[in-house]
Design a protein around this motif. Structure first.
Motif, PDB file in Angstrom:
ATOM      1  N   ALA A  12       0.829  -1.214   0.000  1.00 19.76           N
ATOM      2  CA  ALA A  12       0.000   0.000   0.000  1.00 19.76           C
ATOM      3  C   ALA A  12       0.862   1.262   0.000  1.00 19.76           C
ATOM      4  CB  ALA A  12      -0.910   0.011   1.230  1.00 19.76           C
ATOM      5  N   GLY A  13       2.177   1.091   0.016  1.00 14.01           N
ATOM      6  CA  GLY A  13       3.081   2.242   0.049  1.00 14.01           C
ATOM      7  C   GLY A  13       3.366   2.773  -1.348  1.00 14.01           C
ATOM      8  N   PHE A  14       4.265   3.734  -1.395  1.00 17.98           N
ATOM      9  CA  PHE A  14       4.595   4.387  -2.676  1.00 17.98           C
ATOM     10  C   PHE A  14       5.110   3.374  -3.700  1.00 17.98           C
ATOM     11  CE2 PHE A  14       8.450   6.575  -4.680  1.00 17.98           C
ATOM     12  CZ  PHE A  14       7.756   6.946  -5.814  1.00 17.98           C
ATOM     13  N   LEU A  15       6.220   2.695  -3.388  1.00 19.52           N
ATOM     14  CA  LEU A  15       6.769   1.733  -4.352  1.00 19.52           C
ATOM     15  C   LEU A  15       5.870   0.510  -4.462  1.00 19.52           C
ATOM     16  CD1 LEU A  15      10.594   1.747  -3.478  1.00 19.52           C
ATOM     17  CD2 LEU A  15       9.371   3.081  -5.193  1.00 19.52           C
ATOM     18  N   GLY A  16       5.311   0.079  -3.314  1.00 21.10           N
ATOM     19  CA  GLY A  16       4.512  -1.144  -3.294  1.00 21.10           C
ATOM     20  C   GLY A  16       3.291  -1.048  -4.194  1.00 21.10           C
ATOM     21  N   LEU A  67       0.045  -7.158   1.584  1.00 17.62           N
ATOM     22  CA  LEU A  67      -0.038  -7.268   3.044  1.00 17.62           C
ATOM     23  C   LEU A  67       0.574  -5.991   3.612  1.00 17.62           C
ATOM     24  CD1 LEU A  67       0.692 -10.326   5.196  1.00 17.62           C
ATOM     25  CD2 LEU A  67       1.975  -8.243   5.644  1.00 17.62           C
ATOM     26  N   ASP A  68      -0.182  -5.280   4.452  1.00 13.75           N
ATOM     27  CA  ASP A  68       0.285  -3.962   4.876  1.00 13.75           C
ATOM     28  C   ASP A  68      -0.422  -3.566   6.178  1.00 13.75           C
ATOM     29  OD1 ASP A  68       1.571  -1.485   2.871  1.00 13.75           O
ATOM     30  OD2 ASP A  68       0.736  -0.955   4.828  1.00 13.75           O
ATOM     31  N   ASN A  69       0.283  -2.852   7.049  1.00 14.56           N
ATOM     32  CA  ASN A  69      -0.370  -2.373   8.282  1.00 14.56           C
ATOM     33  C   ASN A  69      -0.883  -0.938   8.138  1.00 14.56           C
ATOM     34  OD1 ASN A  69       1.882  -0.818   8.380  1.00 14.56           O
ATOM     35  ND2 ASN A  69       2.536  -1.412  10.438  1.00 14.56           N
ATOM     36  N   LEU A  70      -0.744  -0.393   6.929  1.00 16.07           N
ATOM     37  CA  LEU A  70      -1.187   0.978   6.615  1.00 16.07           C
ATOM     38  C   LEU A  70      -0.530   2.032   7.511  1.00 16.07           C
ATOM     39  CD1 LEU A  70      -4.993   0.727   5.701  1.00 16.07           C
ATOM     40  CD2 LEU A  70      -2.991   0.652   4.217  1.00 16.07           C
ATOM     41  N   ASP A  71       0.652   1.720   8.003  1.00 18.14           N
ATOM     42  CA  ASP A  71       1.387   2.668   8.820  1.00 18.14           C
ATOM     43  C   ASP A  71       1.680   3.937   7.999  1.00 18.14           C
ATOM     44  OD1 ASP A  71       3.086   3.950  10.471  1.00 18.14           O
ATOM     45  OD2 ASP A  71       4.598   2.378  10.614  1.00 18.14           O
ATOM     46  N   THR A  72       2.355   3.765   6.878  1.00 18.18           N
ATOM     47  CA  THR A  72       2.578   4.898   5.966  1.00 18.18           C
ATOM     48  C   THR A  72       1.886   4.666   4.635  1.00 18.18           C
ATOM     49  OG1 THR A  72       4.641   3.875   5.247  1.00 18.18           O
ATOM     50  CG2 THR A  72       4.791   5.549   6.970  1.00 18.18           C
ATOM     51  N   GLY A  73       1.273   3.514   4.476  1.00 16.46           N
ATOM     52  CA  GLY A  73       0.606   3.201   3.211  1.00 16.46           C
ATOM     53  C   GLY A  73      -0.722   3.921   3.090  1.00 16.46           C
ATOM     54  N   SER A  74      -1.283   3.862   1.891  1.00 14.73           N
ATOM     55  CA  SER A  74      -2.499   4.624   1.658  1.00 14.73           C
ATOM     56  C   SER A  74      -3.674   3.696   1.377  1.00 14.73           C
ATOM     57  CB  SER A  74      -2.236   5.583   0.489  1.00 14.73           C
ATOM     58  OG  SER A  74      -3.279   5.594  -0.413  1.00 14.73           O
ATOM     59  N   HIS A 117      -2.160  -6.295   8.100  1.00 14.65           N
ATOM     60  CA  HIS A 117      -1.332  -7.077   9.019  1.00 14.65           C
ATOM     61  C   HIS A 117       0.023  -6.405   9.204  1.00 14.65           C
ATOM     62  CE1 HIS A 117      -0.085 -10.752  11.080  1.00 14.65           C
ATOM     63  NE2 HIS A 117       1.070 -10.621  10.447  1.00 14.65           N
ATOM     64  N   ASP A 118       0.603  -6.596  10.386  1.00 15.48           N
ATOM     65  CA  ASP A 118       1.933  -6.058  10.676  1.00 15.48           C
ATOM     66  C   ASP A 118       2.960  -7.179  10.507  1.00 15.48           C
ATOM     67  OD1 ASP A 118       4.280  -5.080  12.105  1.00 15.48           O
ATOM     68  OD2 ASP A 118       2.949  -3.510  12.853  1.00 15.48           O
ATOM     69  N   VAL A 119       4.017  -6.931   9.732  1.00 13.82           N
ATOM     70  CA  VAL A 119       4.996  -8.005   9.460  1.00 13.82           C
ATOM     71  C   VAL A 119       5.807  -8.403  10.695  1.00 13.82           C
ATOM     72  CG1 VAL A 119       5.276  -7.587   6.982  1.00 13.82           C
ATOM     73  CG2 VAL A 119       6.738  -6.353   8.611  1.00 13.82           C
ATOM     74  N   VAL A 120       5.728  -7.590  11.736  1.00 15.82           N
ATOM     75  CA  VAL A 120       6.411  -7.955  12.987  1.00 15.82           C
ATOM     76  C   VAL A 120       5.809  -9.245  13.563  1.00 15.82           C
ATOM     77  CG1 VAL A 120       6.670  -7.180  15.389  1.00 15.82           C
ATOM     78  CG2 VAL A 120       7.208  -5.626  13.509  1.00 15.82           C
ATOM     79  N   CYS A 136      17.938   3.114  13.437  1.00 15.86           N
ATOM     80  CA  CYS A 136      16.873   2.100  13.455  1.00 15.86           C
ATOM     81  C   CYS A 136      16.605   1.593  12.039  1.00 15.86           C
ATOM     82  CB  CYS A 136      15.596   2.665  14.074  1.00 15.86           C
ATOM     83  SG  CYS A 136      14.949   4.105  13.217  1.00 15.86           S
ATOM     84  N   TYR A 137      16.705   2.479  11.093  1.00 15.16           N
ATOM     85  CA  TYR A 137      16.454   2.119   9.691  1.00 15.16           C
ATOM     86  C   TYR A 137      17.710   1.514   9.061  1.00 15.16           C
ATOM     87  CZ  TYR A 137      14.943   2.917   4.801  1.00 15.16           C
ATOM     88  OH  TYR A 137      14.590   2.774   3.476  1.00 15.16           O
ATOM     89  N   ASP A 138      18.820   2.237   9.187  1.00 10.90           N
ATOM     90  CA  ASP A 138      20.057   1.785   8.517  1.00 10.90           C
ATOM     91  C   ASP A 138      20.514   0.425   9.047  1.00 10.90           C
ATOM     92  OD1 ASP A 138      19.755   4.392   7.747  1.00 10.90           O
ATOM     93  OD2 ASP A 138      21.767   5.055   8.293  1.00 10.90           O
ATOM     94  N   GLY A 142      18.686  -1.675  10.843  1.00  9.99           N
ATOM     95  CA  GLY A 142      17.630  -2.667  10.610  1.00  9.99           C
ATOM     96  C   GLY A 142      17.748  -3.266   9.214  1.00  9.99           C
ATOM     97  N   LYS A 143      17.998  -2.407   8.241  1.00 11.10           N
ATOM     98  CA  LYS A 143      18.117  -2.884   6.851  1.00 11.10           C
ATOM     99  C   LYS A 143      19.381  -3.716   6.665  1.00 11.10           C
ATOM    100  CE  LYS A 143      14.523  -1.030   4.668  1.00 11.10           C
ATOM    101  NZ  LYS A 143      13.592  -1.795   3.827  1.00 11.10           N
ATOM    102  N   ARG A 144      20.451  -3.332   7.375  1.00  8.90           N
ATOM    103  CA  ARG A 144      21.687  -4.120   7.279  1.00  8.90           C
ATOM    104  C   ARG A 144      21.457  -5.511   7.860  1.00  8.90           C
ATOM    105  NH1 ARG A 144      26.694  -0.932   6.687  1.00  8.90           N
ATOM    106  NH2 ARG A 144      27.782  -2.349   8.065  1.00  8.90           N
ATOM    107  N   ASN A 201      17.456   6.661  -3.724  1.00  3.96           N
ATOM    108  CA  ASN A 201      16.282   7.566  -3.724  1.00  3.96           C
ATOM    109  C   ASN A 201      15.451   7.429  -4.990  1.00  3.96           C
ATOM    110  OD1 ASN A 201      17.112   8.604  -1.359  1.00  3.96           O
ATOM    111  ND2 ASN A 201      17.355  10.718  -2.073  1.00  3.96           N
ATOM    112  N   THR A 202      14.175   7.188  -4.779  1.00  2.68           N
ATOM    113  CA  THR A 202      13.253   7.022  -5.899  1.00  2.68           C
ATOM    114  C   THR A 202      12.098   8.000  -5.714  1.00  2.68           C
ATOM    115  OG1 THR A 202      13.877   4.703  -6.041  1.00  2.68           O
ATOM    116  CG2 THR A 202      11.815   5.320  -7.092  1.00  2.68           C
ATOM    117  N   TYR A 203      11.619   8.547  -6.815  1.00  7.10           N
ATOM    118  CA  TYR A 203      10.550   9.542  -6.738  1.00  7.10           C
ATOM    119  C   TYR A 203       9.552   9.253  -7.852  1.00  7.10           C
ATOM    120  CZ  TYR A 203      12.396  11.655 -10.948  1.00  7.10           C
ATOM    121  OH  TYR A 203      12.777  11.839 -12.241  1.00  7.10           O
TER     122      TYR A 203
END
Ligand code: NAD
Length: 329
Positions: free
Chosen positions: A22-26, A43-50, A68-71, A157-159, A161-163, A187-189
C-alpha cells in the motif's frame, strides 16, 4: 527465451505477495504485476501506506489485501510464487516516529517473510536501501563497500535494521536454501509519493506548488541520485526473475549525481514558482553524497534507468498538482 517463458509461467503459477504493497513503491509494484497477469496479495499495516491506493487496486479482480503487521507471524498458508518485502517506512520523518518498531519491522519482518518463503518455496526479494552505506566514504558506492553507519544515531533504526535484514536474507539463502534476492534501492521519486513524507522531492514540489518558501538543508551542494519509480519497479522485477545464482545485493538507482540545489532549480523552473529558497541546518548523519555504481545491475539484469530527471519531475509534479489542487503552468 525458453528460460524466460518458464520463469514467467512460474510467476503466474501462484499468487505474488507484496508486503508493503500500500506504500509508494509497493502500490506501483502491485499495479505492474497485476498488469502482467499475476494474482497479487498485498499485506500492509497501513502505517505509511495509503488506503486510497489499496482501494484503487481493488478494481483488479486478481488483487486482494490483508491488514497485518509483518512484525507478527504472517497469516498465509496457501502457495505463493514470489514474495516482495517492501514493508518498512522509508522516509526519516516516518521511520523516526517509532524507532524500535522500525527496527523490529526490518528484522522480525524479514524473518517472518523468510519463514513464509521457506514454507511455500517462493522466491523472496528484500527492498534494502542505499542507507546501508551510511554517510559513504567511497564514491560512487559499489556493492562491495561496507558503509559508514552510525550504530546509535537518529537514522540507525532504519540503517542498521536494513543491514541486519540483509544478513538474514543471506543466511536463510545459505542455511535453508531459500531463493533470496537483495536490491539496494537509492532515492526514488514519482507519482503517488506521500505529500507529507518530508523527503527532498516531495517537500520541494509541495512547497513550489503552494508558493511557499522552498527549504534547503545545508548549502545545497550535497548530492543525491534520483531514480524515477517506473524504472525502479522494472529493476525490482528483473532482479526477482533473474537466475537463482544471482542473489545480489545489487544497487538499483540512478547513477547521475545531482546537487540538492540543482534539484530545487529544476522544480522551480518546471512549476514556475518565484518563492524564495530558505536554508536550514543539515540534519545529523545526513549523507553528503549519494551515487550508485550500477555496473552489476547492468551486467546481470541489463538494467539502467531510462527516464530523465526533467521528464520524471514533470510527471511527478502533474500528479502532485492534482492532489494539492493547484494548476501547473
Ligand atoms: P512507504 O513508506 O511509502 O511504503 C512502505 C509500506 O510498508 C507502507 O504501505 C507501510 O504502511 C508498510 N509498512 C510499514 N511498516 C509495516 C509493518 N510493520 N507491517 C506491515 N506493513 C508495514 O515507502 P516506499 O518509499 O514505498 O518504500 C518501500 C520499501 O523500499 C521500503 O522497505 C524502503 O525501505 C525501501 N526503499 C525505498 C526507497 C525510496 O526512495 N522510496 C529508497 C530505498 C529503499
Amino acid at each position: 527465451m525458453e528460460g524466460q517463458d518458464k520463469n514467467f509461467r512460474s510467476m503466474l503459477r501462484a499468487p505474488v505477495l507484496v508486503a508493503g504493497g500500500a506504500g509508494f513503491l509497493g502500490a506501483h509494484l502491485c499495479r505492474r504485476l497485476l498488469d502482467m497477469g499475476c494474482v497479487v496479495i498485498c499485506l500492509d499495516n497501513l502505517d505509511t501506506g495509503s488506503r486510497d491506493a489499496v482501494e484503487a487496486l481493488r478494481a483488479y479482480p486478481r488483487f486482494s489485501w490483508i491488514h497485518h503487521d509483518v512484525v507478527d507471524p504472517i497469516p498465509i498458508d496457501g502457495p505463493l510464487s514470489r514474495i516482495y518485502n517492501l514493508a518498512c517506512p522509508a522516509s526519516p520523518r516516518h521511520y523516526q516516529a517509532d524507532p524500535p518498531h522500525t527496527l523490529l519491522t526490518c528484522v522480525d519482518g524479514a524473518r517472518n517473510l523468510l519463514e513464509l518463503a521457506r514454507r511455500t518455496g517462493a522466491r523472496i526479494l528484500q527492498a534494502s536501501t542505499s542507507e546501508v552505506y551510511g554517510d559513504p566514504l567511497e564514491h560512487p558506492q559499489h556493492e562491495s563497500y561496507r558503509g559508514n553507519v552510525n550504530i546509535v544515531g537518529l537514522r540507525s533504526c532504519y540503517d542498521e535494521g536494513k543491514r541486519c535484514a540483509e544478513t538474514l536474507f543471506s543466511d536463510y539463502g545459505a542455511r535453508y536454501g531459500v531463493r533470496t534476492k537483495i536490491a539496494r534501492i537509492f532515492n526514488t521519486y514519482g507519482p503517488g509519493m506521500a505529500l507529507d513524507d518530508g523527503r527532498l522531492v516531495s517537500n520541494l514540489i509541495v512547497q513550489a506548488l503552494k508558493g511557499y518558501a522552498m527549504t534547503l538543508y545545508g548549502d545545497g551542494s550535497q548530492t543525491r541520485s534520483l531514480c524515477y519509480v517506473d524504472d525502479l519497479i522494472e529493476g525490482l522485477i528483473r532482479l526477482m526473475e533473474s537466475p537463482p545464482s544471482f542473489r545480489g545485493p545489487v544497487n538499483l538507482g540512478n547513477p547521475s549525481e545531482i546537487t540538492v540545489l540543482d534539484v530545487a532549480g529544476a522544480i522551480r523552473a518546471l512549476t514556475g514558482t518565484s518563492a524564495p529558497l530558505v536554508r536550514l541546518s543539515l540534519p545529523p548523519d545526513d549523507p553528503r553524497r549519494r551515487c550508485p555504481d550500477i555496473v552489476l545491475a547492468q551486467r546481470h539484469l541489463g538494467w539502467r534507468p531510462a527516464t530523465g530527471l526533467q521528464d520524471g519531475l514533470r510527471r511527478t509534479i502533474a500528479d502532485f498538482a492534482l492532489r494539492v489542487e493547484v494548476e501547473v503552468p
